[in-house]
Design an enzyme around this catalytic site. Structure first.
Site, PDB file in Angstrom:
ATOM      1  N   PRO A   9      48.153  38.190  35.562  1.00 38.03           N
ATOM      2  CA  PRO A   9      47.888  37.444  34.300  1.00 38.03           C
ATOM      3  C   PRO A   9      46.606  38.310  33.653  1.00 38.03           C
ATOM      4  CG  PRO A   9      47.258  36.275  36.221  1.00 38.03           C
ATOM      5  CD  PRO A   9      48.202  37.179  36.821  1.00 38.03           C
ATOM      6  N   ASN A  10      46.658  38.127  32.374  1.00 38.15           N
ATOM      7  CA  ASN A  10      45.720  38.575  31.475  1.00 38.15           C
ATOM      8  C   ASN A  10      45.329  40.058  31.400  1.00 38.15           C
ATOM      9  OD1 ASN A  10      44.638  36.124  30.500  1.00 38.15           O
ATOM     10  ND2 ASN A  10      43.986  35.643  32.617  1.00 38.15           N
ATOM     11  N   ARG A  17      40.016  43.204  26.601  1.00 39.79           N
ATOM     12  CA  ARG A  17      39.459  41.904  27.680  1.00 39.79           C
ATOM     13  C   ARG A  17      38.132  42.350  28.187  1.00 39.79           C
ATOM     14  NH1 ARG A  17      42.157  40.508  33.181  1.00 39.79           N
ATOM     15  NH2 ARG A  17      40.967  38.898  33.724  1.00 39.79           N
ATOM     16  N   TYR A  22      36.040  45.691  32.625  1.00 44.29           N
ATOM     17  CA  TYR A  22      37.706  46.215  33.023  1.00 44.29           C
ATOM     18  C   TYR A  22      37.978  47.454  32.177  1.00 44.29           C
ATOM     19  CZ  TYR A  22      38.154  41.679  35.130  1.00 44.29           C
ATOM     20  OH  TYR A  22      38.154  40.648  35.804  1.00 44.29           O
ATOM     21  N   ASN A  73      48.710  44.422  41.392  1.00 48.46           N
ATOM     22  CA  ASN A  73      47.408  43.914  40.585  1.00 48.46           C
ATOM     23  C   ASN A  73      47.675  42.463  40.342  1.00 48.46           C
ATOM     24  OD1 ASN A  73      44.861  42.868  39.677  1.00 48.46           O
ATOM     25  ND2 ASN A  73      44.657  44.732  38.220  1.00 48.46           N
ATOM     26  N   ALA A  76      43.874  37.108  38.778  1.00 47.71           N
ATOM     27  CA  ALA A  76      43.039  36.077  39.216  1.00 47.71           C
ATOM     28  C   ALA A  76      44.043  35.450  40.431  1.00 47.71           C
ATOM     29  CB  ALA A  76      42.726  35.151  38.219  1.00 47.71           C
ATOM     30  N   HIS A  79      43.263  35.491  44.409  1.00 46.61           N
ATOM     31  CA  HIS A  79      42.168  34.596  44.929  1.00 46.61           C
ATOM     32  C   HIS A  79      42.821  33.328  45.156  1.00 46.61           C
ATOM     33  CE1 HIS A  79      39.668  38.070  43.230  1.00 46.61           C
ATOM     34  NE2 HIS A  79      39.950  37.583  42.204  1.00 46.61           N
ATOM     35  N   ASP A  86      53.184  35.053  50.071  1.00 46.52           N
ATOM     36  CA  ASP A  86      54.289  34.825  50.858  1.00 46.52           C
ATOM     37  C   ASP A  86      55.360  35.945  50.398  1.00 46.52           C
ATOM     38  OD1 ASP A  86      52.931  33.038  52.352  1.00 46.52           O
ATOM     39  OD2 ASP A  86      54.081  31.304  51.351  1.00 46.52           O
ATOM     40  N   GLU A  97      47.293  46.617  47.167  1.00 48.13           N
ATOM     41  CA  GLU A  97      46.917  45.720  46.414  1.00 48.13           C
ATOM     42  C   GLU A  97      45.677  46.555  45.633  1.00 48.13           C
ATOM     43  OE1 GLU A  97      44.925  42.342  47.991  1.00 48.13           O
ATOM     44  OE2 GLU A  97      43.545  41.977  46.720  1.00 48.13           O
ATOM     45  N   HIS A  99      42.581  46.691  42.114  1.00 49.91           N
ATOM     46  CA  HIS A  99      41.886  45.999  41.476  1.00 49.91           C
ATOM     47  C   HIS A  99      41.001  47.035  40.276  1.00 49.91           C
ATOM     48  CE1 HIS A  99      42.918  42.060  42.939  1.00 49.91           C
ATOM     49  NE2 HIS A  99      42.789  42.761  44.250  1.00 49.91           N
ATOM     50  N   LEU A 100      41.090  46.811  39.166  1.00 51.93           N
ATOM     51  CA  LEU A 100      40.217  47.551  38.351  1.00 51.93           C
ATOM     52  C   LEU A 100      38.414  47.508  38.469  1.00 51.93           C
ATOM     53  CD1 LEU A 100      41.983  46.321  35.243  1.00 51.93           C
ATOM     54  CD2 LEU A 100      41.972  48.761  35.754  1.00 51.93           C
ATOM     55  N   SER A 101      38.327  46.366  38.867  1.00 53.72           N
ATOM     56  CA  SER A 101      36.845  45.896  39.143  1.00 53.72           C
ATOM     57  C   SER A 101      36.534  45.913  40.788  1.00 53.72           C
ATOM     58  CB  SER A 101      36.535  44.814  38.672  1.00 53.72           C
ATOM     59  OG  SER A 101      37.234  43.344  39.109  1.00 53.72           O
ATOM     60  N   ARG A 106      31.763  40.958  43.368  1.00 54.00           N
ATOM     61  CA  ARG A 106      31.508  39.956  42.130  1.00 54.00           C
ATOM     62  C   ARG A 106      31.431  38.627  42.894  1.00 54.00           C
ATOM     63  NH1 ARG A 106      36.325  40.924  37.786  1.00 54.00           N
ATOM     64  NH2 ARG A 106      35.035  39.260  36.941  1.00 54.00           N
ATOM     65  N   ARG A 110      35.918  35.632  43.900  1.00 52.51           N
ATOM     66  CA  ARG A 110      36.574  36.693  43.740  1.00 52.51           C
ATOM     67  C   ARG A 110      36.629  37.692  44.934  1.00 52.51           C
ATOM     68  NH1 ARG A 110      38.117  36.826  38.210  1.00 52.51           N
ATOM     69  NH2 ARG A 110      36.541  35.683  36.894  1.00 52.51           N
TER      70      ARG A 110
HETATM   71  C1  DQA Z   1      41.342  41.763  38.603  1.00 52.19           C
HETATM   72  C2  DQA Z   1      40.287  40.896  39.340  1.00 52.19           C
HETATM   73  C3  DQA Z   1      40.471  39.689  39.313  1.00 52.19           C
HETATM   74  O1  DQA Z   1      39.180  38.752  39.932  1.00 52.19           O
HETATM   75  C4  DQA Z   1      40.434  39.253  37.756  1.00 52.19           C
HETATM   76  O2  DQA Z   1      40.927  37.721  37.741  1.00 52.19           O
HETATM   77  C5  DQA Z   1      41.553  39.943  37.064  1.00 52.19           C
HETATM   78  C6  DQA Z   1      41.479  41.544  37.480  1.00 52.19           C
HETATM   79  C7  DQA Z   1      40.792  43.474  38.607  1.00 52.19           C
HETATM   80  O3  DQA Z   1      41.784  44.341  38.540  1.00 52.19           O
HETATM   81  O4  DQA Z   1      39.655  43.584  38.671  1.00 52.19           O
HETATM   82  O5  DQA Z   1      42.418  39.324  36.241  1.00 52.19           O
HETATM   83  O6  DQA Z   1      42.460  41.810  39.369  1.00 52.19           O
END
Ligand code: DQA
Length: 145
Positions: A9-10, A17, A22, A73, A76, A79, A86, A97, A99-101, A106, A110
């Site tokens: 998502p997002n 964003r 990010y 990725n 959210a 978490h 599963d 897995e 993540h950008l951040s 954080r 997170r």
């Molecule tokens: C994220 C980190 C998550 O906590 C956040 O909700 C995201 C992006 C990252 O790529 O850093 O949507 O997965």
């Protein structure tokens, strides 16, 4: 070799964003970079993005059948989502897995990832390069197998 890259998502809003967290790169640009890296390694990339938890479960099941490995990725849902955790455990293909951040630096919520025990490793904090590092790590695991 075929690798699925699944975005939660997002992440469709990357570029505009929260750029301080990010960066300014769009998801289309990340896809272009990942496909180029895939080409240089001889890896075909299947790309997916959804804002919907169940659709991510479906994508993991589908790409887990057609690909030898996954890069995930989950945004959210990382978490919170035992359903996504599963699904990764169920398809039993190596999953990295990404993540950008740097989620481990954080807010407390997170710093937890419920996916961690189902994946072979986590790469976080390098912006779009996290995806490229994830692809290389997955490739070296798959090439060794
Ligand atoms: C994220 C980190 C998550 O906590 C956040 O909700 C995201 C992006 C990252 O790529 O850093 O949507 O997965």
């Amino acid at each position: 070799m075929r690798v699925g890259v699944i975005n939660g998502p997002n992440l469709n809003l990357l570029g505009t964003r929260e750029p301080s967290l990010y960066g300014g790169v769009t998801l289309d640009q990340v896809e272009t970079l990942v496909r180029a890296e895939g080409r240089s390694l001889g890896v075909d990339i299947e790309w997916a993005q959804s804002n919907v938890e169940g659709e991510l479960v479906n994508a993991i099941q589908r790409l887990g059948q057609s690909c030898e490995g996954l890069i995930l990725n989950a945004g959210a849902y990382t978490h919170t989502s035992l359903a996504i955790r599963d699904a990764v455990a169920a398809v039993a293909v190596p999953t990295v897995e990404v993540h950008l951040s740097n989620i481990f630096g954080r807010e407390a919520a997170r710093r937890q990832t419920v996916l961690a025990d189902a994946v072979i490793g986590v790469i976080a904090g390098f912006g779009s390069t996290s995806y490229l590092l994830g692809l290389r790590a997955l490739y070296s695991r798959l090439a060794r197998a």
